[in-house]
Design an enzyme around this catalytic site. Sequence first.
Site, mmCIF file in Angstrom:
data_model
loop_
_atom_site.group_PDB
_atom_site.id
_atom_site.type_symbol
_atom_site.label_atom_id
_atom_site.label_comp_id
_atom_site.label_asym_id
_atom_site.label_seq_id
_atom_site.Cartn_x
_atom_site.Cartn_y
_atom_site.Cartn_z
ATOM 1 C CD GLN A 96 21.232 2.566 -2.459
ATOM 2 O OE1 GLN A 96 20.486 3.819 -1.997
ATOM 3 N NE2 GLN A 96 20.990 1.350 -2.138
ATOM 4 C CE1 TYR A 113 12.841 7.030 -5.009
ATOM 5 C CE2 TYR A 113 14.145 4.916 -4.088
ATOM 6 C CZ TYR A 113 13.851 6.415 -4.127
ATOM 7 O OH TYR A 113 12.741 5.835 -2.783
ATOM 8 N NE ARG A 160 10.162 -1.747 6.079
ATOM 9 C CZ ARG A 160 10.536 -0.968 4.760
ATOM 10 N NH1 ARG A 160 11.252 -1.818 4.548
ATOM 11 N NH2 ARG A 160 10.255 -0.244 4.180
ATOM 12 N N PRO A 178 21.118 0.807 2.938
ATOM 13 C CG PRO A 178 21.282 1.181 1.424
ATOM 14 C CD PRO A 178 21.675 0.006 1.963
ATOM 15 C CB CYS A 198 15.592 7.733 3.128
ATOM 16 S SG CYS A 198 16.482 7.416 1.398
#
Length: 371
Positions: free
Chosen positions: A100, A183, A325, A23, A25
């Site tokens: 996710q 998080y 990446r 995942p 963002c």
Amino acid sequence: MSRLFEPWSLGELKLANRIVIAPMCQYSAHEGSPGDWHMMHLGQLAISGAGLLIVEATAVSAEGRISPADLGLYSQANEDALRRVLDAVRGYSPIAFAVQLSHAGRKASSHAPWEGGAQIHPNEPGGWKTLAPSNVPHSDGEEPPLALDRAGLRKVREDFVAAAKRAARLGFDGIELHGAHGYLLHQFLSPLANFRDDEYGGSLENRMRFPLEVFDAVREAFPAERPVWMRISATDWVPDGWDIEGTVALSQALKARGCAGIHVTTGGVSPQQAIKLGPGYQVPYAQRVKAEVGLPTLAVGLITEPEQAEAIVAAGEADAVSLARAMLYDPRWPWHAAAKLGAQVHAPKQYWRSQPRQFKDLFEGSRHGQR
């Protein structure tokens, strides 16, 4: 035969190979809803040839977003917009889709990375008051979060459940709970962020309690035949922080509750972290979780080369490799890996004629005449 391209399973979800798109963002949603950028972004990744695509950290509430432009699954508008994107891209690829589910906790209300990533103060345009286990900010100088009381904890659980039900309606093949990168669920786990003196703080058992409650609630809300698993930071990279021993204990508790796998990453809860970067630097943590827990384990972290990924899987260090990446840089990474490793990969028939002549069997089912 390439081990990287062998089929495997997460729970009852059968996957064509052991390449997972992590995942990532995009900070490109509007009020939590995806638009044309996500159509393009997820569309190109869907035809990459990977076995599983995990949609980026998707907030279970507006206040759970990392930034005002984060993807969310907390409203009917979010659900409808995501359905539009998924319906468009699914028809061109057999890739499995997971989402996710996340709550940013005290790391919410932040600018996008290309805008500096700093906290947006609650009094500034676009900002809001953040939530956390304890009234302690992520970084010095930031606005302290509001410590969650019992009503707040209940609401967060209910938000995760509501998002899980939306994910089920959207036909997601699996759910990954975000328990990493500093998080909210990670904040409960780490003694660097959790200073509570009730049953949700203090001992390891207490700090694990709320993340396990959220897992149980999501697992119950999502169809039993579809897997739910968790992403965990195996270490905070800070002395006296969350560590690999806690990660193993949490993974064992998750296994007992029906967790389908563990996605092993590191860091994110403290700006004091001192990460020792290098190729595959997080793989040893995944290897230990796999060895001591026995759940399907996903490794991530500077895995960039096909031979490197092949060696990780072939040596049994992890069951699958997760790329982030590297996939952004090269959305056809699995095609190129298959060519190097002598394997086959799925590609849409519209692109079959792109395969180099020396790899005439690279794409599944692609033998055909070409005028």
